[in-house]
Design a protein around this motif. Structure first.
Motif, short mmCIF file in Angstrom:
data_model
loop_
_atom_site.label_atom_id
_atom_site.label_comp_id
_atom_site.label_asym_id
_atom_site.label_seq_id
_atom_site.Cartn_x
_atom_site.Cartn_y
_atom_site.Cartn_z
N GLU A 109 0.85 -1.18 0.00
CA GLU A 109 0.00 0.00 0.00
C GLU A 109 0.89 1.23 0.00
O GLU A 109 1.61 1.48 0.96
CB GLU A 109 -0.92 -0.01 1.22
N THR A 110 0.82 2.00 -1.08
CA THR A 110 1.72 3.14 -1.22
C THR A 110 1.00 4.31 -1.88
O THR A 110 0.34 4.15 -2.91
CB THR A 110 2.96 2.75 -2.07
N ASN A 111 1.11 5.49 -1.26
CA ASN A 111 0.54 6.73 -1.81
C ASN A 111 -0.94 6.57 -2.18
O ASN A 111 -1.39 7.05 -3.22
CB ASN A 111 1.34 7.18 -3.04
N GLY A 112 -1.67 5.88 -1.33
CA GLY A 112 -3.10 5.73 -1.55
C GLY A 112 -3.49 4.67 -2.56
O GLY A 112 -4.68 4.49 -2.86
N SER A 113 -2.53 3.95 -3.12
CA SER A 113 -2.83 2.90 -4.09
C SER A 113 -2.37 1.54 -3.55
O SER A 113 -1.58 1.47 -2.61
CB SER A 113 -2.15 3.19 -5.43
N ILE A 114 -2.88 0.50 -4.17
CA ILE A 114 -2.52 -0.86 -3.78
C ILE A 114 -1.77 -1.52 -4.93
O ILE A 114 -2.23 -1.50 -6.08
CB ILE A 114 -3.77 -1.68 -3.42
N LYS A 115 -0.64 -2.10 -4.60
CA LYS A 115 0.15 -2.83 -5.58
C LYS A 115 0.48 -4.22 -5.04
O LYS A 115 0.42 -4.45 -3.83
CB LYS A 115 1.42 -2.06 -5.92
N LEU A 116 0.81 -5.11 -5.93
CA LEU A 116 1.12 -6.49 -5.56
C LEU A 116 2.50 -6.85 -6.06
O LEU A 116 2.89 -6.51 -7.19
CB LEU A 116 0.10 -7.46 -6.17
N PHE A 117 3.24 -7.58 -5.23
CA PHE A 117 4.45 -8.25 -5.67
C PHE A 117 4.12 -9.74 -5.77
O PHE A 117 3.49 -10.30 -4.87
CB PHE A 117 5.60 -8.06 -4.67
N THR A 118 4.53 -10.38 -6.84
CA THR A 118 4.35 -11.82 -6.98
C THR A 118 5.70 -12.46 -7.28
O THR A 118 6.58 -11.86 -7.90
CB THR A 118 3.37 -12.18 -8.11
N GLY A 119 5.85 -13.70 -6.83
CA GLY A 119 7.04 -14.48 -7.15
C GLY A 119 6.62 -15.80 -7.75
O GLY A 119 5.61 -16.38 -7.34
N SER A 120 7.36 -16.30 -8.72
CA SER A 120 6.98 -17.55 -9.37
C SER A 120 8.22 -18.37 -9.74
O SER A 120 9.35 -17.87 -9.70
CB SER A 120 6.13 -17.27 -10.61
N HIS A 121 7.96 -19.62 -10.11
CA HIS A 121 9.06 -20.53 -10.40
C HIS A 121 9.66 -20.32 -11.78
O HIS A 121 10.54 -21.08 -12.19
CB HIS A 121 8.59 -21.97 -10.22
N ASP A 122 9.21 -19.30 -12.51
CA ASP A 122 9.89 -18.93 -13.76
C ASP A 122 11.11 -18.06 -13.49
O ASP A 122 11.78 -17.60 -14.42
CB ASP A 122 8.93 -18.23 -14.73
N GLY A 123 11.41 -17.83 -12.19
CA GLY A 123 12.59 -17.06 -11.82
C GLY A 123 12.40 -15.57 -11.78
O GLY A 123 13.37 -14.82 -11.71
N GLU A 146 8.99 -6.27 -14.01
CA GLU A 146 9.39 -7.62 -13.67
C GLU A 146 10.90 -7.71 -13.65
O GLU A 146 11.59 -6.98 -14.35
CB GLU A 146 8.79 -8.65 -14.62
N HIS A 147 11.41 -8.63 -12.82
CA HIS A 147 12.85 -8.77 -12.68
C HIS A 147 13.21 -10.25 -12.57
O HIS A 147 12.61 -10.99 -11.78
CB HIS A 147 13.34 -8.03 -11.43
N PHE A 148 14.16 -10.69 -13.37
CA PHE A 148 14.62 -12.08 -13.37
C PHE A 148 15.78 -12.21 -12.40
O PHE A 148 16.79 -11.50 -12.53
CB PHE A 148 15.04 -12.50 -14.77
N VAL A 149 15.65 -13.12 -11.42
CA VAL A 149 16.68 -13.27 -10.40
C VAL A 149 17.59 -14.48 -10.64
O VAL A 149 18.57 -14.65 -9.93
CB VAL A 149 16.05 -13.37 -8.99
N GLY A 150 17.23 -15.32 -11.60
CA GLY A 150 18.13 -16.42 -11.95
C GLY A 150 17.66 -17.80 -11.58
O GLY A 150 18.25 -18.80 -12.02
N GLY A 151 16.63 -17.91 -10.76
CA GLY A 151 16.13 -19.22 -10.35
C GLY A 151 14.75 -19.09 -9.73
O GLY A 151 14.26 -17.98 -9.52
N GLY A 166 13.12 -14.34 -1.78
CA GLY A 166 13.87 -15.57 -1.56
C GLY A 166 13.80 -16.45 -2.80
O GLY A 166 12.71 -16.74 -3.29
N PHE A 167 14.95 -16.87 -3.29
CA PHE A 167 14.98 -17.63 -4.53
C PHE A 167 16.17 -18.58 -4.55
O PHE A 167 17.06 -18.52 -3.69
CB PHE A 167 15.04 -16.68 -5.74
N GLU A 168 16.20 -19.45 -5.53
CA GLU A 168 17.30 -20.40 -5.69
C GLU A 168 18.20 -19.95 -6.83
O GLU A 168 17.71 -19.57 -7.91
CB GLU A 168 16.75 -21.80 -5.99
N ALA A 169 19.50 -20.01 -6.62
CA ALA A 169 20.46 -19.63 -7.65
C ALA A 169 21.81 -20.25 -7.33
O ALA A 169 21.99 -20.87 -6.26
CB ALA A 169 20.57 -18.11 -7.77
N SER A 170 22.76 -20.08 -8.23
CA SER A 170 24.11 -20.61 -8.03
C SER A 170 24.99 -19.54 -7.39
O SER A 170 25.12 -18.44 -7.95
CB SER A 170 24.71 -21.05 -9.36
N PRO A 171 25.60 -19.83 -6.25
CA PRO A 171 26.50 -18.84 -5.64
C PRO A 171 27.76 -18.67 -6.47
O PRO A 171 28.17 -19.57 -7.21
CB PRO A 171 26.80 -19.44 -4.26
#
Length: 313
Positions: A109-123, A146-151, A166-171
């Motif tokens: 909830e920001t500046n009077g509006s509602i936004k959503l963050f989603t995470g999925s297994h497409d990375g 949208e942002h790709f995190v690698g896993g 929180g996501f899975e990736a190669s260190p």
């Protein structure tokens, strides 16, 4: 899909303990009067359509119904192959079987509006804007970023103006291995690189298993729950991070779960955790020691509980 639900509907309902809820059939509607039974599971018919032919006699809860939905993940790699079961799409509320799993949702909830963050297994994690409904139409959900995190992304969490993923990736130190990562973005300076929660300078990851749950407090403490059964705690330190710009320092690990830690919540100074082993554990956040245990309930061959639940000090 991401479904947004309207306010509480009329009627009540009940489902099987530990079940997925809402599948109507003769077996679920046998027994005593529905009004005398606790109704704990959501009615799928009512949730997806707003109607249920069982009415007040339904054994499942009529407390939420579909308001609007949007597809928020990419297609599975095999979904274009001939004969692949694509399931259903659109606003039917039925599962879309040709899409990557959506693992988590966080509301901003920001500046009077509602936004959503989603995470999925497409990375990817995605940011969505939720416009209010117009007339009889449902809310309009549009993608902003949208942002790709690698896993695969398993957990998203929002604390004030900080977004955690929180996501899975190669260190870096082990490029052929996989580990659990937690990155945090300051939404007031979204152009800045994220802060990374690491176990040590020589272990630049947040856990040996994937990160399934996150919890934060206003003082900058962060807890993560992993598939390795371990809870880990970090603390924000202004002098940590790249160039002393602030970052998170690893504090301790808390072990006890025999499976993935899928839920974390802090209440009245006590950290509660739930896991795939069926247990709920309570932790002293000052010492990191286990304080109480609510054991899993063993079920017999019929699926009924054979032992009474309780708690151990």
């Amino acid at each position: 899909h991401v479904n947004t639900m309207s306010s509480f509907g009329s009627g009540r309902g009940r489902g099987r303990s530990g079940g997925r809820g809402g599948r109507h059939g003769t077996k679920q509607h046998q027994g005593g009067s529905p009004a005398s039974q606790p109704r704990l599971q959501v009615c799928r018919n009512f949730a997806s359509t707003g109607n249920c032919h069982h009415g007040d006699r339904c054994n499942f809860s009529h407390v939420i119904k579909l308001h609007t939905c949007v597809v928020v993940s990419d297609k599975l790699k095999d979904s274009n192959k001939q004969g692949y079961n694509k399931g259903y799409a659109g606003n039917s509320g039925k599962p879309v079987k040709d899409r990557e799993k959506v693992s988590s949702v966080a509301v901003w909830e920001t500046n009077g509006s509602i936004k959503l963050f989603t995470g999925s297994h497409d990375g990817k994690w995605r940011l969505w804007n939720v416009a209010p409904p117009s007339g009889s139409n449902g809310a309009v959900i549009t993608k902003e970023f949208e942002h790709f995190v690698g896993g695969p992304v398993d957990a998203v969490h929002l604390a004030s103006h900080y977004f955690f993923c929180g996501f899975e990736a190669s260190p870096v130190e082990a490029p052929d291995a996989k580990a659990g990562m937690v990155h945090s973005w300051n939404l007031n300076a979204a152009q800045d690189p994220p802060m990374e929660l690491c176990m040590s300078p020589m272990a630049k990851y947040a856990g040996s298993g994937r990160i399934r749950s996150l919890w934060t407090t206003p003082d900058g403490s962060v807890w993560s729950g992993g598939t390795d059964g371990t809870i880990r705690q970090w603390a924000y330190t202004p002098s940590a991070g790249v160039g002393g710009a602030g970052g998170f320092v690893f504090v301790r690990s808390m072990s006890g779960h025999l499976g993935a830690v899928t839920g974390l919540v802090l209440m009245k100074g006590v950290l509660w955790s739930g896991g795939m082993d069926g247990t709920v554990r309570l932790w002293n956040i000052e010492s990191g020691e286990a304080a109480h245990l609510i054991p899993a309930v063993k079920k017999d061959s019929t699926g009924n509980s054979s032992t009474a639940p309780g708690h151990h000090a």
